[in-house]
Scaffold this motif. Structure first.
Motif, PDB file in Angstrom:
ATOM      1  N   ILE A  77       6.883 -49.209 -29.430  1.00  0.00           N
ATOM      2  CA  ILE A  77       6.296 -48.833 -28.137  1.00  0.00           C
ATOM      3  C   ILE A  77       7.389 -48.769 -27.081  1.00  0.00           C
ATOM      4  CG2 ILE A  77       4.804 -49.663 -26.263  1.00  0.00           C
ATOM      5  CD1 ILE A  77       2.865 -50.684 -28.318  1.00  0.00           C
ATOM      6  N   GLY A  78       8.284 -49.741 -27.097  1.00  0.00           N
ATOM      7  CA  GLY A  78       9.375 -49.743 -26.136  1.00  0.00           C
ATOM      8  C   GLY A  78      10.303 -48.554 -26.277  1.00  0.00           C
ATOM      9  N   VAL A  79      10.557 -48.131 -27.512  1.00  0.00           N
ATOM     10  CA  VAL A  79      11.410 -46.964 -27.733  1.00  0.00           C
ATOM     11  C   VAL A  79      10.820 -45.735 -27.053  1.00  0.00           C
ATOM     12  CG1 VAL A  79      12.317 -45.386 -29.471  1.00  0.00           C
ATOM     13  CG2 VAL A  79      12.363 -47.853 -29.894  1.00  0.00           C
ATOM     14  N   PHE A  80       9.532 -45.503 -27.266  1.00  0.00           N
ATOM     15  CA  PHE A  80       8.897 -44.328 -26.673  1.00  0.00           C
ATOM     16  C   PHE A  80       8.608 -44.522 -25.183  1.00  0.00           C
ATOM     17  CE2 PHE A  80       8.332 -43.495 -31.140  1.00  0.00           C
ATOM     18  CZ  PHE A  80       8.537 -42.123 -31.214  1.00  0.00           C
ATOM     19  N   VAL A 108      11.220 -41.617 -18.481  1.00  0.00           N
ATOM     20  CA  VAL A 108      12.191 -40.648 -17.963  1.00  0.00           C
ATOM     21  C   VAL A 108      11.528 -39.281 -17.787  1.00  0.00           C
ATOM     22  CG1 VAL A 108      14.346 -39.442 -18.456  1.00  0.00           C
ATOM     23  CG2 VAL A 108      14.158 -41.893 -18.926  1.00  0.00           C
ATOM     24  N   PHE A 109      10.722 -38.881 -18.758  1.00  0.00           N
ATOM     25  CA  PHE A 109      10.031 -37.592 -18.641  1.00  0.00           C
ATOM     26  C   PHE A 109       9.035 -37.615 -17.490  1.00  0.00           C
ATOM     27  CE2 PHE A 109       6.663 -34.591 -20.229  1.00  0.00           C
ATOM     28  CZ  PHE A 109       7.402 -33.425 -19.999  1.00  0.00           C
ATOM     29  N   SER A 110       8.376 -38.762 -17.293  1.00  0.00           N
ATOM     30  CA  SER A 110       7.454 -38.881 -16.173  1.00  0.00           C
ATOM     31  C   SER A 110       8.191 -38.788 -14.844  1.00  0.00           C
ATOM     32  CB  SER A 110       6.696 -40.210 -16.249  1.00  0.00           C
ATOM     33  OG  SER A 110       5.821 -40.370 -15.158  1.00  0.00           O
ATOM     34  N   GLY A 111       9.401 -39.355 -14.767  1.00  0.00           N
ATOM     35  CA  GLY A 111      10.201 -39.205 -13.555  1.00  0.00           C
ATOM     36  C   GLY A 111      10.540 -37.752 -13.285  1.00  0.00           C
ATOM     37  N   VAL A 138      -4.195 -38.511 -15.197  1.00  0.00           N
ATOM     38  CA  VAL A 138      -4.091 -38.159 -16.619  1.00  0.00           C
ATOM     39  C   VAL A 138      -3.570 -39.340 -17.427  1.00  0.00           C
ATOM     40  CG1 VAL A 138      -2.903 -36.660 -18.265  1.00  0.00           C
ATOM     41  CG2 VAL A 138      -3.812 -35.707 -16.149  1.00  0.00           C
ATOM     42  N   TYR A 139      -2.553 -40.025 -16.921  1.00  0.00           N
ATOM     43  CA  TYR A 139      -1.978 -41.161 -17.652  1.00  0.00           C
ATOM     44  C   TYR A 139      -3.017 -42.245 -17.909  1.00  0.00           C
ATOM     45  CZ  TYR A 139       2.642 -39.255 -16.376  1.00  0.00           C
ATOM     46  OH  TYR A 139       3.756 -38.460 -16.214  1.00  0.00           O
ATOM     47  N   TYR A 140      -3.787 -42.597 -16.875  1.00  0.00           N
ATOM     48  CA  TYR A 140      -4.757 -43.681 -17.047  1.00  0.00           C
ATOM     49  C   TYR A 140      -5.903 -43.283 -17.968  1.00  0.00           C
ATOM     50  CZ  TYR A 140      -2.535 -46.547 -13.451  1.00  0.00           C
ATOM     51  OH  TYR A 140      -1.647 -47.326 -12.745  1.00  0.00           O
ATOM     52  N   LEU A 141      -6.337 -42.035 -17.906  1.00  0.00           N
ATOM     53  CA  LEU A 141      -7.400 -41.592 -18.816  1.00  0.00           C
ATOM     54  C   LEU A 141      -6.935 -41.660 -20.268  1.00  0.00           C
ATOM     55  CD1 LEU A 141      -9.049 -38.530 -17.002  1.00  0.00           C
ATOM     56  CD2 LEU A 141     -10.106 -40.733 -17.556  1.00  0.00           C
ATOM     57  N   LEU A 142      -5.738 -41.177 -20.531  1.00  0.00           N
ATOM     58  CA  LEU A 142      -5.221 -41.204 -21.897  1.00  0.00           C
ATOM     59  C   LEU A 142      -5.007 -42.637 -22.376  1.00  0.00           C
ATOM     60  CD1 LEU A 142      -2.648 -38.254 -21.736  1.00  0.00           C
ATOM     61  CD2 LEU A 142      -4.925 -38.250 -22.794  1.00  0.00           C
ATOM     62  N   ARG A 143      -4.560 -43.518 -21.480  1.00  0.00           N
ATOM     63  CA  ARG A 143      -4.374 -44.917 -21.859  1.00  0.00           C
ATOM     64  C   ARG A 143      -5.708 -45.572 -22.193  1.00  0.00           C
ATOM     65  NH1 ARG A 143      -1.247 -48.920 -17.827  1.00  0.00           N
ATOM     66  NH2 ARG A 143       0.370 -47.316 -18.054  1.00  0.00           N
ATOM     67  N   GLY A 196       3.213 -45.838 -26.232  1.00  0.00           N
ATOM     68  CA  GLY A 196       4.559 -45.989 -25.709  1.00  0.00           C
ATOM     69  C   GLY A 196       4.910 -44.930 -24.686  1.00  0.00           C
ATOM     70  N   LEU A 197       4.493 -43.685 -24.938  1.00  0.00           N
ATOM     71  CA  LEU A 197       4.772 -42.612 -23.984  1.00  0.00           C
ATOM     72  C   LEU A 197       4.059 -42.826 -22.654  1.00  0.00           C
ATOM     73  CD1 LEU A 197       4.571 -39.546 -26.396  1.00  0.00           C
ATOM     74  CD2 LEU A 197       6.640 -40.502 -25.366  1.00  0.00           C
ATOM     75  N   LEU A 198       2.928 -43.554 -22.692  1.00  0.00           N
ATOM     76  CA  LEU A 198       2.121 -43.745 -21.485  1.00  0.00           C
ATOM     77  C   LEU A 198       2.376 -45.076 -20.790  1.00  0.00           C
ATOM     78  CD1 LEU A 198      -1.321 -42.549 -22.926  1.00  0.00           C
ATOM     79  CD2 LEU A 198       0.123 -41.291 -21.326  1.00  0.00           C
ATOM     80  N   ASP A 199       2.981 -46.026 -21.479  1.00  0.00           N
ATOM     81  CA  ASP A 199       3.009 -47.414 -21.024  1.00  0.00           C
ATOM     82  C   ASP A 199       3.578 -47.569 -19.618  1.00  0.00           C
ATOM     83  OD1 ASP A 199       2.939 -50.126 -20.888  1.00  0.00           O
ATOM     84  OD2 ASP A 199       4.376 -50.495 -22.468  1.00  0.00           O
ATOM     85  N   VAL A 200       4.769 -47.074 -19.366  1.00  0.00           N
ATOM     86  CA  VAL A 200       5.412 -47.230 -18.066  1.00  0.00           C
ATOM     87  C   VAL A 200       5.519 -45.892 -17.338  1.00  0.00           C
ATOM     88  CG1 VAL A 200       7.324 -48.420 -16.896  1.00  0.00           C
ATOM     89  CG2 VAL A 200       6.753 -49.041 -19.218  1.00  0.00           C
TER      90      VAL A 200
END
Length: 438
Positions: A291-294, A300-303, A317-322, A349-353
């Motif tokens: 999870i940390g790797v992704f 970075v992509f979210s930035g 979108v992030y919260y719905l997918l989470r 992992g892609l959504l976590d942070v």
């Protein structure tokens, strides 16, 4: 070196022009800040690995251990705005070095504890405050002082640095706890923090004006602002002013849910929850590390996306997918690592942070909160993130003690994320256009 407490004495003269191809000093400062954040991020990993060993050795309940984690996260969040104010008063270097020293000291003292209150004092107080001082609020200060262009990207990279510290150390720490017990492993991480403290003091610089430079992407020289006396009072004044805006409370609520559904339950309880289903702790820690790797790629992509698209839409979108991912997790856990579980790990992992860059973008709008105080406003928002995370860590421990399972906690977290999506969409669209990257 100009003292961090001296008022801006540098004239607003054009600074030396960088030679073509030379790396701007801002990127070096960001790199050193990333190292400090990485070191502090490793400590977010340990509570999830220590729950079972402490429960076995001392017969402490999951709730009592969760309470110490609550104090750790809540005080870490509460430390963020005051640390941000202290950075304005005394500088980045002093605050970062002192925070890393507190983290290392608290971790060392944890190895000689015999009672739950000592876990709360050493890990909850010292480690919590130290980690909170060099977390996302620290990242916001560095990005705000040193960058005008690429700020969203830098924020994403610095945020990902904390997660990088988690997943880099996680498999090693899990192996260390299983092979050598939890005390030597904790000492190892403490030494890392103590080694980073002098490095931060030596290499960090407080403001571009200290070295005669413009912030990266700025068209004019920016003098160092005069420090505001009474750092704590100033932090409280900023909170009172921000609390009059609807946007602040919506961001605070969504970020509290963000913390509850990540640090609070995933990073604290995933390993013991997977162990309840028969999965070895090292295998569960490896999944958490994945999870940390992704996380790094997702943040970075979210930035990058935050520099280009509506931050409110991204958060929704992030919260719905989470929410969807967390609702599926109870049916995926088992004694073996299956492909559906790996897909969940990658997706989460892609959504976590990924929520951090758009949240910082909305919380640090200079047109709303001002040039000086925008990072401090985000520091207060981060307080709610950590309080939500700590409350969820504690409450999840109580649910586990009462029900003997984590399933209800996962579903509760999914419901909260769905609520966060609705709150994020209700944030008013910022009227000023965000600066486009150069």
């Amino acid at each position: 070196m100009t003292s961090t407490t001296r008022s801006t004495a540098r004239p607003a003269a054009p600074p030396p022009v960088l030679r073509r191809g030379r790396v701007h000093r801002a990127w070096w400062v960001a790199a050193v800040a990333a190292l400090a954040i990485t070191g502090a991020g490793a400590f977010a990993t340990l509570p999830g690995l220590l729950v079972d060993p402490l429960h076995r050795e001392f017969a402490w309940s999951h709730g009592s251990i969760g309470f110490a984690v609550w104090v750790n996260m809540a005080l870490g969040g509460l430390a963020a705005p005051f640390a941000t104010a202290l950075m304005d008063r005394f500088g980045l270097r002093r605050v970062a070095a002192l925070a890393l020293t507190a983290v290392g000291t608290g971790a060392v003292l944890t190895t000689v504890m015999t009672s739950p209150w000592q876990l709360t004092l050493y890990w909850g107080l010292l480690v919590g405050i130290g980690c909170g001082a060099v977390a996302m609020g620290f990242a916001a200060v560095v990005a705000g002082r040193w960058f005008r262009a690429r700020r969203g990207l830098v924020t994403g990279v610095l945020t990902a640095a904390g997660v990088f510290g988690q997943f880099v150390f996680l498999p090693v720490l899990s192996w260390g706890v299983e092979r050598y017990a939890w005390r030597p492993t904790t000492i190892t991480v403490a030494l890392v923090a103590l080694a980073l403290a002098p490095l931060a003091w030596w290499l960090l610089r407080d403001h571009p004006a200290d070295v005669g430079l413009r912030p990266y992407g700025a068209t004019a020289f920016v003098p160092r602002p005069t420090p505001v006396p009474g750092a704590f009072r100033h932090a409280l004044r900023v909170l009172r002013r921000a609390a009059r805006t609807r946007t602040f409370w919506l961001l605070a609520a969504t970020f509290a849910i963000c913390g509850a559904s990540t640090n609070g339950i995933m990073w604290t309880h995933f390993v013991p929850a997977a162990h309840d289903h028969g999965m070895p702790p090292t295998a569960a820690a490896s999944l958490l590390s994945l999870i940390g790797v992704f996380n790094v790629a997702g943040t970075v992509f979210s930035g990058w996306l935050t520099d280009r698209f509506d931050a409110r839409l991204l958060l929704t979108v992030y919260y719905l997918l989470r929410a969807v991912a967390l609702a599926c997790l109870p049916s995926l856990l088992g004694p073996q690592t299956t492909w559906p579980l790996v897909v969940f790990v990658v997706f989460f992992g892609l959504l976590d942070v990924a929520t951090v860059p758009p949240t910082i973008a909305l919380a640090t709008l200079r047109e709303t909160y001002g040039e000086r105080d925008s990072a401090l406003v985000f520091g207060w928002t981060l307080t709610f993130h950590q309080v939500g995370a700590g409350a969820m860590a504690f409450f999840t421990g109580l649910l586990r003690d009462a029900a003997g399972s984590y399933d209800t906690a996962w579903l509760l977290s999914a419901g909260l994320c769905a609520l966060a999506a609705a709150l994020a969409w209700s944030i008013r669209r910022p009227s000023p256009a965000q600066p486009t990257p150069r």
